[in-house]
Design a protein around this motif. Structure first.
Motif, PDB file in Angstrom:
ATOM      1  N   ARG A 205       0.815  -1.232   0.000  1.00 29.21           N
ATOM      2  CA  ARG A 205       0.000   0.000   0.000  1.00 29.21           C
ATOM      3  C   ARG A 205       0.848   1.281   0.000  1.00 29.21           C
ATOM      4  O   ARG A 205       0.455   2.291   0.578  1.00 29.21           O
ATOM      5  CB  ARG A 205      -0.952   0.048   1.216  1.00 29.21           C
ATOM      6  CG  ARG A 205      -1.819  -1.172   1.355  1.00 29.21           C
ATOM      7  CD  ARG A 205      -3.013  -1.093   0.457  1.00 29.21           C
ATOM      8  NE  ARG A 205      -3.702  -2.390   0.454  1.00 29.21           N
ATOM      9  CZ  ARG A 205      -4.743  -2.679  -0.322  1.00 29.21           C
ATOM     10  NH1 ARG A 205      -5.199  -1.762  -1.165  1.00 29.21           N
ATOM     11  NH2 ARG A 205      -5.301  -3.844  -0.293  1.00 29.21           N
ATOM     12  N   VAL A 206       2.011   1.174  -0.618  1.00 24.50           N
ATOM     13  CA  VAL A 206       2.864   2.362  -0.687  1.00 24.50           C
ATOM     14  C   VAL A 206       2.976   2.790  -2.156  1.00 24.50           C
ATOM     15  O   VAL A 206       3.007   1.955  -3.056  1.00 24.50           O
ATOM     16  CB  VAL A 206       4.261   2.042  -0.078  1.00 24.50           C
ATOM     17  CG1 VAL A 206       5.292   3.107  -0.451  1.00 24.50           C
ATOM     18  CG2 VAL A 206       4.155   1.902   1.440  1.00 24.50           C
ATOM     19  N   PHE A 207       3.003   4.116  -2.368  1.00 22.63           N
ATOM     20  CA  PHE A 207       3.146   4.644  -3.730  1.00 22.63           C
ATOM     21  C   PHE A 207       4.481   4.211  -4.307  1.00 22.63           C
ATOM     22  O   PHE A 207       5.496   4.175  -3.595  1.00 22.63           O
ATOM     23  CB  PHE A 207       3.111   6.181  -3.693  1.00 22.63           C
ATOM     24  CG  PHE A 207       1.729   6.723  -3.901  1.00 22.63           C
ATOM     25  CD1 PHE A 207       1.161   6.764  -5.180  1.00 22.63           C
ATOM     26  CD2 PHE A 207       1.003   7.214  -2.822  1.00 22.63           C
ATOM     27  CE1 PHE A 207      -0.123   7.264  -5.361  1.00 22.63           C
ATOM     28  CE2 PHE A 207      -0.281   7.715  -3.010  1.00 22.63           C
ATOM     29  CZ  PHE A 207      -0.845   7.740  -4.279  1.00 22.63           C
ATOM     30  N   ILE A 208       4.455   3.872  -5.586  1.00 25.32           N
ATOM     31  CA  ILE A 208       5.732   3.504  -6.217  1.00 25.32           C
ATOM     32  C   ILE A 208       6.368   4.763  -6.808  1.00 25.32           C
ATOM     33  O   ILE A 208       5.678   5.743  -7.121  1.00 25.32           O
ATOM     34  CB  ILE A 208       5.548   2.415  -7.290  1.00 25.32           C
ATOM     35  CG1 ILE A 208       4.555   2.874  -8.365  1.00 25.32           C
ATOM     36  CG2 ILE A 208       5.092   1.112  -6.669  1.00 25.32           C
ATOM     37  CD1 ILE A 208       4.611   2.027  -9.599  1.00 25.32           C
ATOM     38  N   TYR A 224      10.589  -4.578  -9.124  1.00 26.64           N
ATOM     39  CA  TYR A 224      10.253  -4.932  -7.721  1.00 26.64           C
ATOM     40  C   TYR A 224       9.862  -3.676  -6.962  1.00 26.64           C
ATOM     41  O   TYR A 224      10.385  -2.586  -7.229  1.00 26.64           O
ATOM     42  CB  TYR A 224      11.456  -5.585  -7.031  1.00 26.64           C
ATOM     43  CG  TYR A 224      11.854  -6.896  -7.665  1.00 26.64           C
ATOM     44  CD1 TYR A 224      11.189  -8.073  -7.318  1.00 26.64           C
ATOM     45  CD2 TYR A 224      12.877  -6.952  -8.598  1.00 26.64           C
ATOM     46  CE1 TYR A 224      11.547  -9.288  -7.900  1.00 26.64           C
ATOM     47  CE2 TYR A 224      13.234  -8.157  -9.190  1.00 26.64           C
ATOM     48  CZ  TYR A 224      12.567  -9.327  -8.837  1.00 26.64           C
ATOM     49  OH  TYR A 224      12.922 -10.519  -9.418  1.00 26.64           O
ATOM     50  N   CYS A 225       8.957  -3.819  -6.014  1.00 25.82           N
ATOM     51  CA  CYS A 225       8.548  -2.696  -5.177  1.00 25.82           C
ATOM     52  C   CYS A 225       9.747  -2.262  -4.337  1.00 25.82           C
ATOM     53  O   CYS A 225      10.401  -3.096  -3.707  1.00 25.82           O
ATOM     54  CB  CYS A 225       7.371  -3.110  -4.282  1.00 25.82           C
ATOM     55  SG  CYS A 225       6.916  -1.850  -3.070  1.00 25.82           S
ATOM     56  N   GLU A 226      10.032  -0.970  -4.347  1.00 21.98           N
ATOM     57  CA  GLU A 226      11.188  -0.475  -3.581  1.00 21.98           C
ATOM     58  C   GLU A 226      10.930  -0.560  -2.079  1.00 21.98           C
ATOM     59  O   GLU A 226      11.851  -0.582  -1.287  1.00 21.98           O
ATOM     60  CB  GLU A 226      11.493   0.984  -3.970  1.00 21.98           C
ATOM     61  CG  GLU A 226      12.162   1.065  -5.320  1.00 21.98           C
ATOM     62  CD  GLU A 226      12.424   2.491  -5.748  1.00 21.98           C
ATOM     63  OE1 GLU A 226      11.613   3.372  -5.384  1.00 21.98           O
ATOM     64  OE2 GLU A 226      13.416   2.716  -6.444  1.00 21.98           O
ATOM     65  N   ASN A 227       9.652  -0.607  -1.704  1.00 18.36           N
ATOM     66  CA  ASN A 227       9.314  -0.677  -0.281  1.00 18.36           C
ATOM     67  C   ASN A 227       9.272  -2.114   0.253  1.00 18.36           C
ATOM     68  O   ASN A 227       9.940  -2.434   1.217  1.00 18.36           O
ATOM     69  CB  ASN A 227       7.972   0.018  -0.040  1.00 18.36           C
ATOM     70  CG  ASN A 227       7.635   0.043   1.449  1.00 18.36           C
ATOM     71  OD1 ASN A 227       8.431   0.503   2.256  1.00 18.36           O
ATOM     72  ND2 ASN A 227       6.460  -0.468   1.796  1.00 18.36           N
ATOM     73  N   CYS A 228       8.482  -2.994  -0.412  1.00 20.95           N
ATOM     74  CA  CYS A 228       8.314  -4.345   0.158  1.00 20.95           C
ATOM     75  C   CYS A 228       9.092  -5.409  -0.614  1.00 20.95           C
ATOM     76  O   CYS A 228       9.253  -6.522  -0.116  1.00 20.95           O
ATOM     77  CB  CYS A 228       6.833  -4.720   0.229  1.00 20.95           C
ATOM     78  SG  CYS A 228       6.051  -4.985  -1.377  1.00 20.95           S
TER      79      CYS A 228
END
Ligand SMILES: [Zn+2]
Length: 246
Positions: A205-208, A224-228
């Motif tokens: 649920r984080v903006f990419i 890949y998502c930079e957060n998860c």
């Protein structure tokens, strides 16, 4: 083949996982087991009651034989006492005492046998009652087992269809992509692929970032998502749809 197929594969695997769990931990299993346990308990009670009745029947037969012996003894004594063959007063007195004692034994035994027969009647009633309960429990168990079988067949049919779809899908996916899916899936407990909706990773649920956004327009790009860290998949033309619950 775009990365979308990996998302579809993940959806299928999750649905298959849910079905397998439903098959293994089905509440119908528990109900069928309970019904079987109930039937078993009644059957054991019935067996014990029938065994007790058989013991009583044996006791009754023994008692009847004893009664025959005592009755014969009484008859013999009675006949000797009143036949006139014994004239000795003392001997006659002893015979009378003996006769009374035998008569008493006979009466006591008759009472005991009557009591035994009464309790056997009650035991037979109990057996009849248990046999009735056993029939009800057997029918209930059969019903529960049938419901379980039907439920398992239904879920098994669904599972088979999903597995067929999975098989067809897997055939279309390149081996290196499959390997990528397996690795990422293992790392994220079966949810390693995340959709991007309205620029938000549905995994965390984080903006990419805008840099990643650009890559995502290439359906072949592995982003890949930079957060998860999940593998991101963007479905074209779905930007305004509400995000699915992950
Ligand atoms: Zn994420």
């Amino acid at each position: 083949m775009s990365l979308k197929c990996l998302w579809e594969l993940q959806e299928l695997d999750l649905a298959i996982g849910v079905l397998v769990e439903k098959l293994e931990e089905n509440p119908f299993h528990l109900e069928a087991r309970e019904a079987a346990g109930n039937l078993e308990q009644i059957e054991q009670e019935l067996n014990r009651a029938e065994q007790a009745l058989r013991e009583q029947q044996k006791k009754l037969r023994r008692g009847e034989l004893d009664l025959e012996t005592i009755t014969a003894e009484h008859g013999e004594l009675h006949q000797r006492l009143y036949s006139g063959e014994t004239k000795n007063v003392k001997e006659l007195e002893q015979m009378e005492v003996k006769l009374r004692s035998v008569k008493q034994k006979q009466l006591t035994l008759e009472d005991n046998l009557l009591g035994l027969m009464e309790s056997m009647e009650k035991q037979e009633e109990l057996i009849g009652d248990l046999a009735g309960r056993k029939d009800v429990a057997a029918a209930e168990m059969q019903k529960r087992q049938q419901l379980l079988d039907e439920e398992l067949a239904r879920l098994g049919g669904q599972l088979k269809k999903l597995e067929e779809r999975r098989g067809l899908l897997v055939e279309q996916i390149e081996p290196k992509r499959l390997q990528l899916y397996r690795n990422i899936s293992e790392r994220y407990q079966g949810r390693g692929v995340a959709r991007v909706i309205n620029d938000i990773c549905q995994g965390c649920r984080v903006f990419i970032s805008s840099a990643q956004r650009g890559f995502l327009y290439d359906p072949q790009a592995v982003v890949y998502c930079e957060n998860c860290g999940r593998l991101l998949v963007r479905f074209a033309g779905e930007e305004s749809l509400p995000g699915p619950v992950e």
